[in-house]
Design an enzyme around this catalytic site. Structure first.
Site, PDB file in Angstrom:
ATOM      1  CG  HIS A 106      -6.689  -1.601  -1.659  1.00 63.77           C
ATOM      2  ND1 HIS A 106      -5.662  -1.837  -0.776  1.00 63.77           N
ATOM      3  CD2 HIS A 106      -7.092  -0.324  -1.426  1.00 63.77           C
ATOM      4  CE1 HIS A 106      -5.461  -0.760  -0.034  1.00 63.77           C
ATOM      5  NE2 HIS A 106      -6.317   0.173  -0.412  1.00 63.77           N
TER       6      HIS A 106
ATOM      7  CB  CYS B  29      -2.212  -6.308   1.598  1.00 59.03           C
ATOM      8  SG  CYS B  29      -3.787  -6.558   0.761  1.00 59.03           S
TER       9      CYS B  29
ATOM     10  CG  ASP C 189      -4.511  -5.733  -3.646  1.00 63.46           C
ATOM     11  OD1 ASP C 189      -5.575  -5.360  -3.096  1.00 63.46           O
ATOM     12  OD2 ASP C 189      -3.400  -5.673  -3.068  1.00 63.46           O
TER      13      ASP C 189
ATOM     14  CG  ASP D 130      -2.015  -1.050   1.115  1.00 59.76           C
ATOM     15  OD1 ASP D 130      -2.270  -1.508  -0.005  1.00 59.76           O
ATOM     16  OD2 ASP D 130      -2.592  -1.419   2.155  1.00 59.76           O
TER      17      ASP D 130
END
Length: 698
Positions: free
Chosen positions: A500, A680, A502, A379
């Site tokens: 997000h 992450c 992802d 991030d």
């Protein structure tokens, strides 16, 4: 002193020795009252109006010149003897050029003789000519060589047959301590810094010095001045003759020529045949207010009088394009993996170490005294690179998220040949969508005949019709769009609590089709798997079995939870919307997509009452790390059948058909419970593309 050649400009004679082909014409005055001197640049021509300078009653003229002078008459006269004067008419023009540079001042001459009706001489205009060769050169054909006077150096064109020089943003730091980007220094701190700049060469040939009052000036526009600096080599011959161990002591021999404060400056004319090196430094990336194109001009100035400014009589121009920041997709070869060490992620670190060691890559661990408990490496930053024909290096993009890892990209990554760039948000309430788990890039694709050999950037935003949705900060979006070479695609990710992309998608390499597969989280695939287990008599198999502080739940209980089913129907509709966008914008077929069995649940968004967003029900297997053919996947702790996790077995079945190896990493307590997973908590720096961005057909 002068060997004069008498000739008129009959066409046959012209074509033999006196044809002038220059496209760059400068007006020149002829004067029968006094002789005067003219400085001319090779490759240009002087244009003289013959009628304007003619004495009254002139009817004919002839021209004499020394051997290095070339001329032609416009319009061409009728065929006559080369010894006969030429009839003078109202629009007669003389075009004058030189075939070689002068060895000394006024070493060539041209005279125009005017005659009356009976061929009597009425007057004579004489100009003394000094020729100088001037060329400001760059690597316009992008082969790492600064060639002489490339005809395309003054423009920029994309494509494999394109042209135009490339400029790097000097965003690395030659310092190894107390570092800051070199572009913040107003001097060349080390000679090694020169390789981050683009070479520009001033080539001259002519007399030992310019005629009195003439000078060379380099200049840029006010608009370009914020984007570049130019340095020159002050004593290049001396420096290059010294041993390399003394090289570093001569950084003061690179004085600054142009900057935001200095838009124009005289540069030396050395005399004879000479070259002078200049080094152009990029200061900013393309952005909303900057298209990346830069022009640098070199002008030869002619004196008028002591109380009047000089006049430019020749200008040479070169054009650069600033290299864009380029992201690297999962299909490129990894170089090193970054993770954080915290007081509770031992199991995660153990799994990551085993995976990276097995894969043969470097693992870099950011320890807690640096990360201060912030574990979300993905991030905080995104790795990319910049590339020019002469040099390239990685550049980290620092997110505006600014958690406790905020100093890591600048303090730990910025260094020699490792650049840094960031964009500061224009508002304080930066949302979760500004973290770079919400920034990905596809592998190369072709869409409706258009090639994207560097892939396309993917970002997550609010649904187009949302009134209270979260979006990625505008300054970051503007930056990404301005790079041009990986045209972004906006996906809908605001339906997720973290928000997000992802969390529901990734790419893995594949040996067939387009060279990759898009993996999408799919509640439908999850329910299909669980119904199959139930039908096979495994309805009592439990998820989360053996996990501390977790209540196991059976397959039957999941399938009987109508509320959970409704929530996942909503999630599937959100993912399907993105699926359609990805198919359309990346040119994908259903065969290029693999659905992974992942369930979600809706939770209350704390900031907005009665607003629900989705989180993964069990560890989100699509949120993986891709290291070549090795995948690091969150361990899902699914229902076991014959001692093996059914979710892991399904994942292996789907991936091993592509030649990929699955390693399952326990991130449950240290990441999943905190609303993140393996991807992450990690980041990968990868090799750059072999494809050169300037070869894109735009």
């Amino acid at each position: 002193m002068f060997q004069e050649v008498y000739q008129t400009d009959g066409p046959a004679f012209l074509h033999k020795r006196r044809k002038v082909t220059s496209d760059y014409h400068r007006t020149c005055r002829l004067d029968t009252e006094k002789q005067h001197s003219v400085l001319q640049v090779l490759g240009t021509s002087l244009e003289a109006n013959l009628n304007r300078s003619a004495p009254p009653s002139s009817k004919f003229f002839s021209v004499k010149c020394t051997s290095s002078v070339q001329y032609s008459i416009s319009p061409p006269p009728r065929e006559t003897s080369h010894l006969s004067p030429v009839p003078l008419n109202g629009n007669s023009k003389l075009l004058i050029s030189m075939s070689r540079a002068s060895e000394y001042e006024n070493d060539n001459k041209l005279s125009v003789w005017y005659y009356g009706e009976n061929k009597e001489v009425l007057g004579r205009a004489i100009i003394h000519l000094t020729a100088v060769e001037i060329s400001l050169d760059v690597d316009a054909d992008r082969d790492s060589v600064v060639e002489k006077n490339n005809p395309n150096k003054g423009s920029w064109k994309w494509g494999p047959n394109g042209h135009g020089a490339v400029l790097l943003v000097n965003c690395d730091s030659e310092r190894t301590y107390w570092q800051k980007p070199d572009l913040e220094e107003r001097f060349v701190s080390k000679v090694s810094d020169l390789k981050d700049m683009s070479l520009m060469v001033l080539r001259t040939r002519g007399p030992a010095k310019l005629p009195e009052g003439y000078k060379l000036t380099m200049h840029i526009s006010q608009g370009d001045a914020e984007s570049i600096r130019v340095f020159r080599s002050k004593a290049e011959g001396l420096i290059n003759s010294l041993p390399s161990r003394f090289y570093k002591y001569f950084v003061k021999d690179y004085p600054m020529v142009l900057s935001s404060e200095v838009l124009s400056q005289e540069v030396p004319y050395i005399g004879g045949k000479a070259e002078m090196n200049f080094y152009v430094e990029g200061l900013r990336f393309p952005d909303k207010d900057f298209d990346g194109l830069i022009s640098i001009n070199l002008s030869l100035l002619e004196p008028i009088s002591s109380c009047l400014p000089e006049t430019p009589i020749f200008t040479d121009k070169v054009v650069f394009r600033v290299a864009p920041w380029i992201m690297t997709p999962n299909t490129l070869q990894p170089v090193e993996v970054f993770v954080c060490s915290t007081d509770d992620n031992y199991q995660f670190l153990k799994g990551m170490k085993n995976l990276v060691t097995k894969s043969g890559y470097k693992l870099k661990i950011c320890h807690e005294y640096v990360n201060r408990g912030d574990r979300w490496m993905q991030d905080e930053l995104e790795f990319g690179y910049i590339d020019a024909p002469h040099h390239r290096f990685p550049v980290v993009l620092d997110s505006p998220r600014d958690g406790k890892l905020q100093d890591f990209p600048y303090n730990e990554l910025l260094g020699p040949d490792f650049g840094y760039v960031t964009r500061v948000a224009q508002r304080k309430d930066v949302s979760s969508l500004d973290s770079f788990g919400n920034l990905e890039v596809s592998p190369p694709v072709t869409v409706n005949g258009r090639n994207y050999p560097l892939g396309r950037i993917l970002i997550g935003v609010a649904f187009p019709t949302a009134t209270k949705g979260r979006n990625m900060t505008k300054v970051v979006q503007d930056f990404l769009w301005a790079q041009k070479v990986q045209e972004p695609v906006a996906l809908f990710s605001d339906w997720l609590l973290v928000g997000h992309i992802d969390e529901f998608m990734t790419f893995v390499p594949a040996p067939d089709r387009k060279g990759f597969r898009l993996l999408l989280a799919s509640p439908d695939a999850g329910y299909k798997l669980f119904r199959g287990l139930q039908s096979a008599g495994h309805g009592q198999a439990k998820l989360f079995e053996g996990l501390k502080d977790e209540t196991p739940i059976t397959v039957d209980e999941i399938l009987n939870d109508n509320g959970l089913q409704a929530e996942n129907n909503y999630v599937q509709s959100c993912i399907d919307w993105n699926r359609d966008v990805l198919k359309r914008e990346l040119g994908l077929d259903d065969e290029d997509i693999i659905d992974l069995p992942i369930l979600f649940k809706l939770v209350m968004e704390k900031r907005y009452e009665e607003e629900f967003r989705a989180v993964a029900y069990y560890p989100d297997m699509v949120n993986m790390i891709v290291l070549g053919k090795d995948l690091g996947i969150p361990k899902p702790f699914g229902p076991k059948v014959n001692g093996r996790c059914a979710l892991e077995a399904e994942m292996c079945s789907l991936m091993e058909g592509l030649g990929l190896n699955c390693s399952f990493i326990d991130d449950f307590a240290s990441y999943h419970k905190l609303l993140g997973e393996v991807h992450c908590g990690s980041n990968v720096r990868r090799e750059p593309f072999d494809f050169k961005w300037w070869n894109l057909d735009m």
